[in-house]
Write an enzyme that holds these catalytic residues in place. Sequence first.
Site, PDB file in Angstrom:
ATOM      1  N   LYS A 117      34.052  42.042  55.301  1.00 12.75           N
ATOM      2  CA  LYS A 117      32.637  43.045  55.338  1.00 12.75           C
ATOM      3  C   LYS A 117      33.468  43.620  56.389  1.00 12.75           C
ATOM      4  O   LYS A 117      33.923  43.973  57.540  1.00 12.75           O
ATOM      5  CB  LYS A 117      32.197  41.979  56.211  1.00 12.75           C
ATOM      6  CG  LYS A 117      30.589  42.860  56.019  1.00 12.75           C
ATOM      7  CD  LYS A 117      30.023  41.386  57.925  1.00 12.75           C
ATOM      8  CE  LYS A 117      28.692  42.255  56.998  1.00 12.75           C
ATOM      9  NZ  LYS A 117      27.995  43.327  57.891  1.00 12.75           N
ATOM     10  N   CYS A 410      46.774  65.474  94.229  1.00 11.63           N
ATOM     11  CA  CYS A 410      47.292  63.947  93.837  1.00 11.63           C
ATOM     12  C   CYS A 410      46.432  62.602  95.144  1.00 11.63           C
ATOM     13  O   CYS A 410      46.619  62.832  95.855  1.00 11.63           O
ATOM     14  CB  CYS A 410      48.356  63.763  93.358  1.00 11.63           C
ATOM     15  SG  CYS A 410      49.190  62.140  93.126  1.00 11.63           S
ATOM     16  N   CYS A 413      50.138  60.861  96.941  1.00 15.79           N
ATOM     17  CA  CYS A 413      50.558  62.191  97.451  1.00 15.79           C
ATOM     18  C   CYS A 413      50.668  63.037  97.666  1.00 15.79           C
ATOM     19  O   CYS A 413      50.813  63.488  98.783  1.00 15.79           O
ATOM     20  CB  CYS A 413      51.527  62.151  96.829  1.00 15.79           C
ATOM     21  SG  CYS A 413      51.545  63.680  95.027  1.00 15.79           S
ATOM     22  N   CYS A 428      49.670  65.868  88.476  1.00 16.57           N
ATOM     23  CA  CYS A 428      49.891  65.972  90.239  1.00 16.57           C
ATOM     24  C   CYS A 428      51.180  66.581  89.958  1.00 16.57           C
ATOM     25  O   CYS A 428      51.955  66.545  89.117  1.00 16.57           O
ATOM     26  CB  CYS A 428      50.697  64.583  90.685  1.00 16.57           C
ATOM     27  SG  CYS A 428      51.098  64.445  92.171  1.00 16.57           S
ATOM     28  N   CYS A 434      56.292  62.466  94.445  1.00 21.38           N
ATOM     29  CA  CYS A 434      55.199  61.711  94.038  1.00 21.38           C
ATOM     30  C   CYS A 434      55.544  59.979  94.115  1.00 21.38           C
ATOM     31  O   CYS A 434      55.931  60.409  92.980  1.00 21.38           O
ATOM     32  CB  CYS A 434      54.152  61.848  93.080  1.00 21.38           C
ATOM     33  SG  CYS A 434      52.790  60.801  92.697  1.00 21.38           S
TER      34      CYS A 434
HETATM   35  S1  IVH Z   1      27.575  42.442  49.603  1.00 20.22           S
HETATM   36  C1  IVH Z   1      22.767  40.362  49.054  1.00 20.22           C
HETATM   37  N1  IVH Z   1      30.357  41.769  50.389  1.00 20.22           N
HETATM   38  O1  IVH Z   1      27.321  44.013  54.678  1.00 20.22           O
HETATM   39  C2  IVH Z   1      24.188  40.557  49.388  1.00 20.22           C
HETATM   40  N2  IVH Z   1      28.031  43.611  51.920  1.00 20.22           N
HETATM   41  O2  IVH Z   1      24.475  42.653  55.971  1.00 20.22           O
HETATM   42  C3  IVH Z   1      24.643  42.492  49.688  1.00 20.22           C
HETATM   43  N3  IVH Z   1      29.378  45.096  53.857  1.00 20.22           N
HETATM   44  O3  IVH Z   1      24.163  46.003  53.303  1.00 20.22           O
HETATM   45  C4  IVH Z   1      26.004  42.652  50.883  1.00 20.22           C
HETATM   46  N4  IVH Z   1      31.279  43.932  53.654  1.00 20.22           N
HETATM   47  O4  IVH Z   1      27.263  46.871  53.748  1.00 20.22           O
HETATM   48  C5  IVH Z   1      28.493  42.372  50.829  1.00 20.22           C
HETATM   49  N5  IVH Z   1      31.910  42.829  50.907  1.00 20.22           N
HETATM   50  C6  IVH Z   1      30.746  42.874  51.147  1.00 20.22           C
HETATM   51  C7  IVH Z   1      30.555  44.096  52.207  1.00 20.22           C
HETATM   52  C8  IVH Z   1      29.140  43.741  52.735  1.00 20.22           C
HETATM   53  C9  IVH Z   1      30.515  44.947  53.998  1.00 20.22           C
HETATM   54  C10 IVH Z   1      27.747  44.674  54.255  1.00 20.22           C
HETATM   55  C11 IVH Z   1      27.122  45.238  53.697  1.00 20.22           C
HETATM   56  C12 IVH Z   1      25.401  44.952  53.818  1.00 20.22           C
HETATM   57  C13 IVH Z   1      25.867  44.685  54.867  1.00 20.22           C
HETATM   58  C14 IVH Z   1      24.744  42.605  54.580  1.00 20.22           C
END
Ligand code: IVH
Length: 672
Positions: A117, A410, A413, A428, A434
């Site tokens: 993600k 400091c 010291c 310092c 120190c």
């Molecule tokens: S899929 C309907 N894949 O997460 C599904 N989203 O919480 C749409 N994001 O707005 C998103 N990595 O900005 C998808 N591998 C990934 C992702 C991802 C980051 C973010 C994206 C989205 C948000 C959703």
Amino acid sequence: MSVSTAIKQRVTKLREEINHHNYLYYVQDAPEIPDSEYDRLLRELQQLEQQHPELIVPESPTQRVGATPLSEFAEVRHRVPMLSLNNAFEAQEVEDFDRRARDRLAVKEIVYTAEPKLDGLAISLLYEDGVLVRGATRGDGATGEDVTQNVRTIDSIPLKLVGRNFPRVLEVRGEVIMTKSGFEKLNQTQRDKDEKTFANPRNAAAGSLRQLDSRITAARPLSFYAYAVGVAEDGELAKTQFQLLAQLRQWGLRTNPEIKRVKGVRGCLDYYHAIAEKRNRLDYDIDGVVYKVDELAQQAQLGFVSRAPRWAVAHKFAAQEEMTKLVAIEVQVGRTGALTPVARLEPVFVGGVTVTNATLHNQDEIERKDIRIGDTVIVRRAGDVIPEVVSAVVSRRPKGTKKFVMPDKCPVCGSEVIRLENEAVARCTGGLFCAAQRKQAIKHFAARRAMDIEGLGDKLVEQLVDQDMIHDVADLYKLSVAELAEMERMGEKSAQNIVDALEKSKATTLPRFLFALGIRQVGETTARTLAQHFGNLDAIMHASEAGLEAVQDVGPVVAESIAHFFHEPHNRKVIQKLRHAGVHWPDIEVSPAQELPLAGKTFVITGTLESMSRDEAKEKLEQLGGKVSGSVSKKTDYVIVGESPGSKAAKAEALGVAMLDEQAFLKLLGHS
Ligand code: IVH
């Protein structure tokens, strides 16, 4: 049963607060609270609305995705809404998600595509006849902003698709991110220009993409990974998410290299742990992983519920940013006398540990960020990096906060504190007078990568200095078992062990010894290059600044620092005492640089290497006489390409520079 006034008031208050933070986050790109706090507010509201459905109104923040876009950009209505994902924090929640999906599909096991993600911002790219015609932000999910000019400046977004069998109309979705290294560089440039720095790569990416002047965007290190398709007309799409991503790659769109196909909930959780373990080595921020039902037909069958799909879930990592109170600011004195302001915090659990101290870097940073004693602050702890105070939450600033002033004496010291022009740090001037600097210098001397004196821990060094038993590193070798045994938490046996370790440390190497001296600007690499260049200590001690500058990678600043160190009578005396005590090392046969196997060759490293960090790779190449540069040019001999390489690989390709993958690189190291 009627709902109590208190609950109604709480719901109203939560909505106002969430709306305010939505506005700051989506419209201003300047969130004040960490995501974790925002999630908590939203969860609380969701729970209250669940318990009292009669309180739900269409304008509640739970009933929509984001906030209204800025008016300066043209509006773009998404033909297919850009939705959000439900979050899971615990394995149990992932198991529940999987069970619900299996029940609905009436299958025993589901195949998922598991993806990192990415912590950036979602973007929609519209291609017509293979040509990029529009880029749009997600906005509130239904309407976004037209940022076509800006996305066109991002290297990893193709202006034209490759091949021919792509749909006539193709809307690709993905994430715009800023790499961690790009972010560090950008902030450095901002600091150099005395401009505002960004709190994290996500904010920097958002701020960069939403620039009305696309020339600014072009100068920012943004990248893009595709992960979905919104609209496709006149063309065949693959049948699974995993194949769809492969198709996108074929059409020239970048997808993330960590994406894998996994089986069932077991496969999902294994993936989660593998990515969590790898997270710090990736050059971009991720805040979890996403599991998507792989079969697109099954996805269609599962459909959506309100704002999120039933076929996907985001499995989030523990937050790396949390909020807490800054109780006090203390000043620490480092080995080189640098004074670092350190925040004392109300304990807070962040990034998997309880944090009570965090660095504030230096006075300029504190002023730039307007952080005051008594503030509520955001603390960030990413991986094993030292926790830092990112910003103050100004909207929660109580009355009576105090500004920080760097002391002019400091704290250890009492010597004068000075701050040189062009330097961010105050120092310092006490030098080895120190005690704080002396302690640090001795700890550094004893460290594993320096003289490697086993058992001489920080606590013991502090006691020895505080009790005036040692004044410099050479005094260590005079310590007796009887003296050491007197110290706190020491016995005859451990005292003997330390004396033995001291004895053993006397046989060392020139690079180690040079590094152990703690000369400013001389790290392990420079120590090694110096040793190899000069071969013996006397030659280094007597070298002129010009002579020192002849050494590879030694510039005027480093040369001056080295010459200054050896010019200082006190330092020369300590070295003499050390030699007298029996510290010794073999001289090195000087091998002229051109005899090293990679002499004269210039390398550029891009992407993440599996077997070592980039720094280690650089060091290895340099040991063999190679030079490592930061940018690709016609003069580059080889580009070493790791995973998820940046634009450097493309540039090398364009210039016809030879490229080595990790295997070939390891081979080169081995054979040389
Ligand atoms: S899929 C309907 N894949 O997460 C599904 N989203 O919480 C749409 N994001 O707005 C998103 N990595 O900005 C998808 N591998 C990934 C992702 C991802 C980051 C973010 C994206 C989205 C948000 C959703």
